[in-house]
Scaffold this active site. Structure first.
Site, PDB file in Angstrom:
ATOM      1  N   GLY A  75      11.637  -7.812   2.670  1.00 60.41           N
ATOM      2  CA  GLY A  75      11.482  -8.935   1.740  1.00 60.41           C
ATOM      3  C   GLY A  75      10.025  -9.307   1.541  1.00 60.41           C
ATOM      4  O   GLY A  75       9.121  -8.519   1.845  1.00 60.41           O
ATOM      5  N   LEU A  91       8.516  -9.576  -1.308  1.00 56.45           N
ATOM      6  CA  LEU A  91       8.140  -8.405  -2.105  1.00 56.45           C
ATOM      7  C   LEU A  91       6.878  -8.638  -2.930  1.00 56.45           C
ATOM      8  O   LEU A  91       6.691  -9.697  -3.528  1.00 56.45           O
ATOM      9  CB  LEU A  91       9.293  -8.049  -3.059  1.00 56.45           C
ATOM     10  CG  LEU A  91      10.644  -7.773  -2.382  1.00 56.45           C
ATOM     11  CD1 LEU A  91      11.684  -7.377  -3.423  1.00 56.45           C
ATOM     12  CD2 LEU A  91      10.528  -6.700  -1.315  1.00 56.45           C
ATOM     13  N   HIS A 129       5.863  -3.021  -3.128  1.00 57.43           N
ATOM     14  CA  HIS A 129       7.314  -2.771  -3.042  1.00 57.43           C
ATOM     15  C   HIS A 129       7.861  -2.390  -4.419  1.00 57.43           C
ATOM     16  O   HIS A 129       8.721  -1.524  -4.536  1.00 57.43           O
ATOM     17  CB  HIS A 129       8.059  -4.028  -2.585  1.00 57.43           C
ATOM     18  CG  HIS A 129       7.760  -4.468  -1.193  1.00 57.43           C
ATOM     19  ND1 HIS A 129       7.037  -5.607  -0.920  1.00 57.43           N
ATOM     20  CD2 HIS A 129       8.091  -3.934  -0.003  1.00 57.43           C
ATOM     21  CE1 HIS A 129       6.952  -5.763   0.391  1.00 57.43           C
ATOM     22  NE2 HIS A 129       7.580  -4.758   0.974  1.00 57.43           N
ATOM     23  N   SER A 187       0.109  -6.344   1.019  1.00 58.33           N
ATOM     24  CA  SER A 187       0.963  -6.441   2.207  1.00 58.33           C
ATOM     25  C   SER A 187       1.588  -7.828   2.221  1.00 58.33           C
ATOM     26  O   SER A 187       0.929  -8.809   1.821  1.00 58.33           O
ATOM     27  CB  SER A 187       0.111  -6.260   3.461  1.00 58.33           C
ATOM     28  OG  SER A 187       0.799  -6.744   4.592  1.00 58.33           O
TER      29      SER A 187
END
Ligand code: PAF
Length: 284
Positions: free
Chosen positions: A32, A34, A38, A186
């Site tokens: 998660g 995101l 991602h 990140s």
């Protein structure tokens, strides 16, 4: 877009898929929070696969007791919105009880992950990742899985478990997505204070220095490359270096000589936030 928190419900859906010849199921697991990195995994999966599945599960098995499991960012509604907009078909949303019920005691460990770099700094980490990914692959039944190059060692661990446990899965590695100043995206970047965020691109600068030393200056002595990265990192006194490595891309062992291609990898602490980043560099 469908969501499911139940293994049996997911499996019923997976069985009901009417895939034509050559149509594939793609999967990218996440914890998660995101970001665009991602979403690049998602875009890559959409390009290659007829059906795309994701999962959101903050996996306790890959956090040590002193790490950030409790404060790890959780924003499920926002995450689901992003996945829906990109056309994901199904998101698997298990909880701890489903993944690790009472009495759970089976662990997957790839030796390539243990004892070096991330495996040395976070000894529990790769066992947790290898275990949860094996379980998720068994549940999701993908043909292709998508992982980000930013977690280079994780990618190698996944490639090894897929190869060694004879999983009929293709592993696709997607390039690292960076902010304009080079900082690798990140979920943990959210922890950085304004002051720390301003200093964080030094990690990318140090990787660029190593790339320049190897590619342009033809430096082949790996120790000199390590020193070059450390010199750049030391320009920021708030940065604590955990490692600045020049590794074989196959074995993940530190090399003495830079031959063909190497993985240059850095981990630092910036205040209480841990940053990792890497590049694959070709020596010619
Ligand atoms: O890279 C991550 O977010 C995690 O390590 C993964 C692969 C989702 C396993 O929990």
């Amino acid at each position: 877009m469908l969501t499911s928190s139940s293994i049996s419900e997911y499996r019923a859906w997976r069985k009901s898929l009417k895939l034509k010849d050559g149509e594939l199921v793609g999967f990218f697991p996440t914890m998660g929070a995101l970001h665009e990195g991602h979403l690049d995994l998602c875009r890559a999966a959409k390009e290659k696969c007829a059906v795309v599945v994701s999962s959101i599960f903050v996996n306790p098995a890959q956090f040590a007791p002193h790490e950030d499991l409790d404060k790890y960012p959780r924003q499920q509604e926002e995450d689901l919105k992003k996945l829906r907009e990109l056309g994901v078909d199904m998101v698997f949303l298990p909880n701890n009880e489903i993944m690790y019920p009472p009495g759970y005691d089976t662990w997957v460990q790839a030796d390539v992950g243990s004892g070096r770099n991330e495996g040395a700094v976070r000894p529990h980490f790769f066992r947790g990742v290898a275990t949860v990914c094996t379980k998720l692959f068994n549940i999701v039944q993908p043909d292709m899985v998508f992982f980000g190059q930013k977690d280079a060692q994780q990618c190698v661990v996944i490639q090894h478990i897929v190869r060694d446990l004879n999983m009929d899965i293709e592993v696709v590695i997607v390039p690292t997505r960076r902010e304009a100043d080079g900082l690798a995206m990140s979920s943990r970047n959210q922890y950085l204070t304004g002051e720390m965020r301003a200093k964080a691109p030094v990690v990318y600068k140090a990787l660029c220095k190593a790339k320049e030393m190897i590619e342009a200056s033809k430096e082949r002595n790996a120790d000199k490359v390590r020193e070059g990265m450390k010199e750049v990192l030391s320009q920021e006194p708030l940065v604590q270096i955990q490692y600045a490595s020049v590794l074989s891309t196959d074995t993940l062992l530190e090399v003495e000589e830079v031959e063909s291609k190497v993985l240059i990898a850095i981990a630092v602490m910036l205040g209480s936030t841990r940053l990792i980043d890497n590049m694959i560099v070709h020596s010619g």
